[in-house]
Design a protein around this motif. Structure first.
Motif, PDB file in Angstrom:
ATOM      1  N   CYS A 197       0.826  -1.202   0.000  1.00 36.57           N
ATOM      2  CA  CYS A 197       0.000   0.000   0.000  1.00 36.57           C
ATOM      3  C   CYS A 197       0.865   1.258   0.000  1.00 36.57           C
ATOM      4  N   MET A 198       1.920   1.268   0.812  1.00 33.78           N
ATOM      5  CA  MET A 198       2.815   2.428   0.832  1.00 33.78           C
ATOM      6  C   MET A 198       3.496   2.623  -0.524  1.00 33.78           C
ATOM      7  N   ASP A 199       3.844   1.529  -1.186  1.00 31.81           N
ATOM      8  CA  ASP A 199       4.472   1.626  -2.505  1.00 31.81           C
ATOM      9  C   ASP A 199       3.524   2.270  -3.502  1.00 31.81           C
ATOM     10  N   ARG A 200       2.270   1.826  -3.514  1.00 31.38           N
ATOM     11  CA  ARG A 200       1.304   2.379  -4.465  1.00 31.38           C
ATOM     12  C   ARG A 200       1.014   3.849  -4.182  1.00 31.38           C
ATOM     13  N   ILE A 201       0.874   4.193  -2.920  1.00 32.73           N
ATOM     14  CA  ILE A 201       0.583   5.592  -2.579  1.00 32.73           C
ATOM     15  C   ILE A 201       1.760   6.485  -2.949  1.00 32.73           C
ATOM     16  N   TYR A 202       2.978   6.021  -2.684  1.00 31.68           N
ATOM     17  CA  TYR A 202       4.161   6.854  -2.957  1.00 31.68           C
ATOM     18  C   TYR A 202       4.351   7.075  -4.459  1.00 31.68           C
ATOM     19  N   GLN A 203       3.894   6.134  -5.296  1.00 31.39           N
ATOM     20  CA  GLN A 203       4.049   6.287  -6.738  1.00 31.39           C
ATOM     21  C   GLN A 203       2.939   7.122  -7.366  1.00 31.39           C
ATOM     22  N   MET A 204       1.891   7.447  -6.603  1.00 30.96           N
ATOM     23  CA  MET A 204       0.820   8.280  -7.132  1.00 30.96           C
ATOM     24  C   MET A 204       1.318   9.697  -7.378  1.00 30.96           C
ATOM     25  N   PRO A 205       0.692  10.427  -8.305  1.00 33.93           N
ATOM     26  CA  PRO A 205       1.026  11.855  -8.430  1.00 33.93           C
ATOM     27  C   PRO A 205       0.751  12.582  -7.111  1.00 33.93           C
ATOM     28  N   GLY A 206       1.772  13.188  -6.561  1.00 38.32           N
ATOM     29  CA  GLY A 206       1.661  13.843  -5.268  1.00 38.32           C
ATOM     30  C   GLY A 206       1.769  12.908  -4.093  1.00 38.32           C
ATOM     31  N   GLY A 207       2.058  11.647  -4.345  1.00 41.08           N
ATOM     32  CA  GLY A 207       2.164  10.689  -3.249  1.00 41.08           C
ATOM     33  C   GLY A 207       3.366  10.931  -2.357  1.00 41.08           C
ATOM     34  N   ASP A 208       4.411  11.529  -2.900  1.00 44.45           N
ATOM     35  CA  ASP A 208       5.592  11.816  -2.063  1.00 44.45           C
ATOM     36  C   ASP A 208       5.287  12.858  -1.002  1.00 44.45           C
ATOM     37  N   LEU A 209       4.201  13.607  -1.192  1.00 43.25           N
ATOM     38  CA  LEU A 209       3.811  14.569  -0.161  1.00 43.25           C
ATOM     39  C   LEU A 209       3.009  13.899   0.953  1.00 43.25           C
ATOM     40  N   LEU A 210       2.290  12.830   0.592  1.00 44.69           N
ATOM     41  CA  LEU A 210       1.544  12.104   1.610  1.00 44.69           C
ATOM     42  C   LEU A 210       2.474  11.251   2.472  1.00 44.69           C
ATOM     43  N   LEU A 211       3.463  10.619   1.853  1.00 43.93           N
ATOM     44  CA  LEU A 211       4.426   9.764   2.558  1.00 43.93           C
ATOM     45  C   LEU A 211       5.827  10.301   2.277  1.00 43.93           C
ATOM     46  N   GLN A 212       6.208  11.335   2.994  1.00 42.32           N
ATOM     47  CA  GLN A 212       7.458  12.022   2.661  1.00 42.32           C
ATOM     48  C   GLN A 212       8.691  11.175   2.942  1.00 42.32           C
ATOM     49  N   ASP A 213       8.671  10.363   3.973  1.00 44.14           N
ATOM     50  CA  ASP A 213       9.844   9.580   4.342  1.00 44.14           C
ATOM     51  C   ASP A 213       9.605   8.090   4.135  1.00 44.14           C
ATOM     52  N   ALA A 214       8.791   7.745   3.136  1.00 43.42           N
ATOM     53  CA  ALA A 214       8.466   6.331   2.915  1.00 43.42           C
ATOM     54  C   ALA A 214       9.698   5.484   2.607  1.00 43.42           C
TER      55      ALA A 214
END
Length: 977
Positions: free
Chosen positions: A176-193
């Motif tokens: 789930c963290m991988d999919r969210i981080y790859q979304m557009p703007g996902g790096d803002l949701l999970l900054q230190d993933a």
């Protein structure tokens, strides 16, 4: 299902159709459910409100199926929130997640619906639920959610699931963290993933799937951290599971493509993984070795892995894939692969014809003087086995493959012909006519090229001639007998064999009911077999009206002489109406008689044999002119028989030049054909082994002066191979290939457009990859920039590219995948849509991209008989009239060959010389296994000097015939322009 848009009507289709298509693609769901039972809304609501867990589950299934069929049910959302959301049943909760996955979560403007807030608290509760199944199912559901408003409040709960006691929850949390981080703007949701996952990996996770997902997350999002983790644990890589090892190999390939200088440290890991027992890891290791290194040791190790898989795997698809890989190695590393011939040849034990054919094709290209004896020995064993082994429907086809393979080996290495030619003659009477004909062609070529074997070939051929039952095979054998029976004893033996196969003369007998047997012509009876006399009585009406009985004696030819089951082979074929074979028999007998006149010990023997030959020819002519057979003799065969008769009637007055035509001309013409074939093969081999030109001042590293400290043998060989490639010019050739790729870049928009786009199209057999470079050339930020594509023809867009936000002057690379199902010419068109401060929707129309058929076909070769068989079999034909400004027939043929990327099967000797007309055959094969046949018939018009004629294209499928015809027509117009 309501929108099946495989073909759009024209280029000027309204943009609304494109927007509708993209809206459907954007709403694509990750599941399909078949549902054909009607269900009313009231029934579903009643079951959800008052039913138990089973009733609610059944109602939820019906609601999900109805939604997936395209209907909207907004009124049951509140019912589900009130009565399904609080349910404790795990199955109902799973169905609730599926329901939430497929419903619309945003309004027409893209904003989250207010009622969606109601489900966020339920998702948070699920992520903190003590049941691991509910947690894991919720995490899997969140992988398919793209709304930031739903995901943002759940991030702490998702990260907390990494510490759950059960591996099922941890595995899905990482995913789930991988999919969210790859979304557009996902790096803002999970900054230190990436840092979180790195700590998680180093924390001693024991579950293999969880570790694989975590390492894959680093591989996708932070390659440097993935490399560091790999190098820190390099000694434990061999003990990791297969799914994690495959991700490691993917990482190695990606890193080495970016920085080739890092290959040395990773090759050791690959060699370490080669010793594992998992077949998928071994296969990927071999692929990685071939991709990274051209060192002989690495190539040999990869080939050994492929051969091991070829023998150990029972799946035919796996065998075919491995053989494709071995074929690539054979083309690029021929000398290394020559040592693997016997290992590859073991694949012929598979019962599948495609596997056998591919294995034999690879082996025959790798046969050398060192291994030809072993290869021929295996082929002989397989031929002997095929005589007794009833392999079903494919037995005859397999024998034909073996015969053709043996033929190629014997032609390429004449010293091996003597060991196989007598064995192959046993197959002249094979029930598979194609295999028997290949044997006859092989014997003919060996008899011409290997003079020492001729006496043995002729003797063995005469011994087994009685077994030949095919007219094509018999014709070839008769030609061999007529051309290579040179000694008096050979001529006598050949004549005796042919007369035995033809039987006694005459071939038919007139039946006269009123003729008494004692008054019959003695000349027609001297060689006839005993005849049975039968008396038949029938009533006859006399002049006065009374009845009388008339007795007639009818002579019946003895059984076995009129083409019955016991008839000799040549007699049965001739009496079956094959007068072309009869003309071949007459020609062979004439050659034998003329040759015997010059080598006979006495003239009486020569004249006796000549008289017998003339008798047989006359009997053949009488048979053809009679009405006893359903098909009369054709004019050409009758003329040929008459010519033979006239030649034998006065052999002493024969012109020496004409005698040479009879006795030497055919053999000389065949010798010229063989010489042209050998010359063409030599020319092709020279082109194959041609090396690029190297510069005289190129840098050369000396192998023995290199430092070997800390380097393995593979690393040293790889370094040397790289140096040699640079010194010999192969590296420059590879660089020039990359430069030529720039010619394939297509400009999609103009330089003055607010968005500049260009595409590089790569064709990988069934896949087309479009790499589109997009540049913001406007003075404002472009939001939600989307590449919208549609296709015409047998092309299908796999997925819709995601949206991007481009700053002023920013560049983005967008990739689109398209599936191809045939060689029909296709068109890709579309537009770029984006939002700006001045407008909600801006559209830039793209230039069309035409997928060229030339990307799918490659030159190929086949035998003339195979070409004719396919020409007669294929039903699709496209006839293109020649219309060009080219005035020379040979120049036009070269233009067609170059334009169509096909191979000319007609030899250069047949095309040499100045002539006003030309006919040639072209052949190519598509990546889908389709055959493309082209016949060019062109002549120079005498009145205006222009070229006329037709180009005929035949194929098994309609698409390739039409597309190739359009390509030829287009190229003719360009040449005319």
């Amino acid at each position: 299902e309501s929108l099946k848009i495989a073909r759009l009507p024209d280029r000027g289709a309204p943009l609304a159709v494109m927007a509708t298509l993209n809206a459907v693609v954007e709403r694509g769901c990750s599941m399909l459910v078949h549902f054909d039972r009607a269900a009313s809304m009231s029934e579903i609501k009643t079951a959800l409100e008052s039913g138990g867990a089973d009733a609610k589950a059944d109602a939820m299934k019906k609601a999900i199926a109805i939604l997936l069929s395209g209907e909207q049910m907004p009124q049951i959302f509140i019912t589900i929130v009130r009565f399904v959301l609080p349910s404790d049943d795990k199955y109902v909760q799973k169905l609730l997640l599926l329901y939430m996955e497929i419903i619309e979560k945003t309004d027409s403007s893209g904003k989250l619906l207010p009622e969606m807030i109601l489900i966020c608290q339920n998702l948070r509760n699920n992520l903190q639920h003590p049941n691991e199944f509910l947690r894991g199912a919720t995490l899997r559901f969140l992988c398919r959610i793209s709304e930031h408003e739903i995901l943002e409040p759940l991030i702490p709960s998702i990260v907390a699931c990494l510490e759950h006691r059960h591996s099922f929850v941890r595995r899905n949390a990482v995913l789930c963290m991988d999919r969210i981080y790859q979304m557009p703007g996902g790096d803002l949701l999970l900054q230190d993933a990436p840092e979180t996952i790195e700590r998680f990996l180093n924390g001693g996770e024991s579950d293999l799937s969880t570790r694989r997902n975590a390492f894959l997350m680093l591989y996708n999002n932070d390659q440097e951290k993935a490399v560091n983790f790999l190098l820190q644990n390099v000694e434990q890589v061999a003990t990791w599971g297969d799914i994690l090892q495959n991700v490691v190999l993917d990482l190695i390939r990606k890193v080495c493509r970016t920085d080739p200088s890092q290959k040395g440290k990773y090759i050791k890991i690959i060699l370490m993984l080669l010793s594992t027992n998992n077949t998928s890891v071994i296969y990927e290791c071999a692929n990685t070795l071939v991709a990274l290194s051209s060192a002989p040791t690495a190539i040999k190790a990869a080939a050994n892995c492929y051969c091991q898989l070829l023998v150990s795997q029972s799946d035919n698809n796996v065998k075919l894939i491995v053989l494709d890989r071995l074929g690539e190695l054979q083309r690029n590393h021929r000398y290394v692969m020559q040592e693997m011939v016997m290992d590859i040849l073991r694949a012929v034990n598979a019962p599948n014809s495609d596997i056998r054919r591919k294995a034999l094709d690879i082996v025959l290209d790798l046969v050398t003087v060192r291994n030809v004896d072993e290869v021929v020995g295996v082929l002989k064993k397989e031929l002997q086995k095929s005589q007794t082994d009833d392999g079903g429907a494919n037995a005859g086809e397999y024998r034909q493959m073996l015969v053709q393979a043996t033929h190629q080996c014997a032609v390429k290495f004449p010293e091996t012909a003597g060991t196989v030619v007598h064995l192959l003659m046993d197959f002249l009477g094979d029930t598979n006519v194609a295999a028997a004909f290949d044997v006859a062609m092989f014997i003919r070529e060996i008899a011409q090229t290997n003079e020492a074997l001729r006496p043995g070939i002729v003797k063995r051929l005469l011994d087994c001639f009685y077994s030949v039952r095919s007219a094509r095979v018999a014709g070839t054998c008769l030609w061999i007998i007529g051309e290579y029976s040179l000694l008096p004893t050979q001529v006598v033996d050949a004549f005796a064999t042919l007369t035995e196969s033809l039987g006694a003369t005459p071939f038919y007998k007139k039946i006269n009911a009123n003729e008494h047997p004692d008054t019959q012509d003695e000349a027609t009876n001297f060689s006839s077999p005993p005849k049975k006399k039968t008396q038949t009585g029938r009533p006859q009406v006399l002049a006065d009206g009374s009845y009388a009985t008339q007795t007639a004696v009818v002579e019946v030819v003895a059984n076995g002489l009129n083409g019955g089951a016991g008839a000799p082979n040549l007699r049965a074929l001739v009496l079956g109406g094959d007068f072309f074979l009869g003309s071949v028999v007459a020609t062979t007998l004439t050659k034998l008689a003329l040759r015997f006149l010059s080598v006979a010990t006495t003239q009486a023997e020569a004249h006796r044999l000549r008289a017998d030959v003339m008798l047989y020819i006359v009997c053949l002519l009488r048979l053809g002119k009679s009405h006893t057979l359903p098909t009369p003799i054709d004019e050409d065969s009758a003329d040929r028989l008459s010519l033979c008769l006239k030649t034998l009637a006065a052999p002493s007055s024969l012109d020496p030049a004409v005698a040479d035509v009879w006795l030497k001309g055919c053999r000389d013409a065949f010798k010229g054909l063989i010489d042209d074939k050998i010359k063409q093969q030599t020319h092709d081999a020279v082109d194959l082994d041609a090396t690029p030109v190297a510069q005289a001042d190129d840098l050369i590293d000396f192998f023995h002066l290199k430092s070997r400290k800390g380097l393995s043998q593979v690393e040293i060989e790889d370094a040397v191979a790289t140096d040699l490639a640079r010194a010999t010019g192969f590296a420059d050739a590879a660089a020039s290939d990359k430069d030529r790729k720039l010619d394939r870049v297509l400009q999609l928009t103009g330089f003055s457009d607010p968005v500049y786009a260009e595409a590089y199209v790569t064709v990988h057999q069934y896949d087309i990859v479009m790499d589109v470079t997009v540049v913001n050339r406007s003075k404002e930020i472009q939001q939600n920039l989307c590449l919208e594509l549609a296709t015409m023809g047998d092309l299908k867009l796999v997925e819709r590219p995601q949206n991007y936000t481009l700053d002023v002057g920013e560049t983005k690379h967008v990739r689109a995948n398209i599936k191809v199902s045939s060689t029909e010419t296709g068109v890709i068109f579309g537009n770029i849509v984006y939002e700006s401060s001045g407008s909600d929707r801006n559209v830039v129309v793209l230039n069309d991209i035409h997928i060229d058929i030339m990307d799918y076909i490659a030159p190929a070769t086949c035998h003339d008989t195979q070409f004719r068989a396919m020409w007669a079999e294929f039903e699709w034909e496209n006839k293109v009239a020649i219309n060009t400004q080219i005035c020379e027939v040979r120049e036009f043929l070269n233009h067609v060959v170059k334009s169509t990327n096909m191979r000319c099967l007609t030899t250069n000797s047949a095309l040499d010389g100045e002539c006003a007309y030309l006919a040639a055959n072209l052949y190519a094969k598509s990546v889908f296994g389709e055959d493309a046949l082209v016949n060019v018939s062109v002549e120079k018009q005498p009145h205006d000097g222009k070229l006329g004629g037709y180009i005929r294209i035949r194929s098994k499928t309609q698409g390739i015939a039409l597309s190739l015809g359009d390509k030829i027509t287009l190229k003719q117009r360009s040449a005319a322009a």
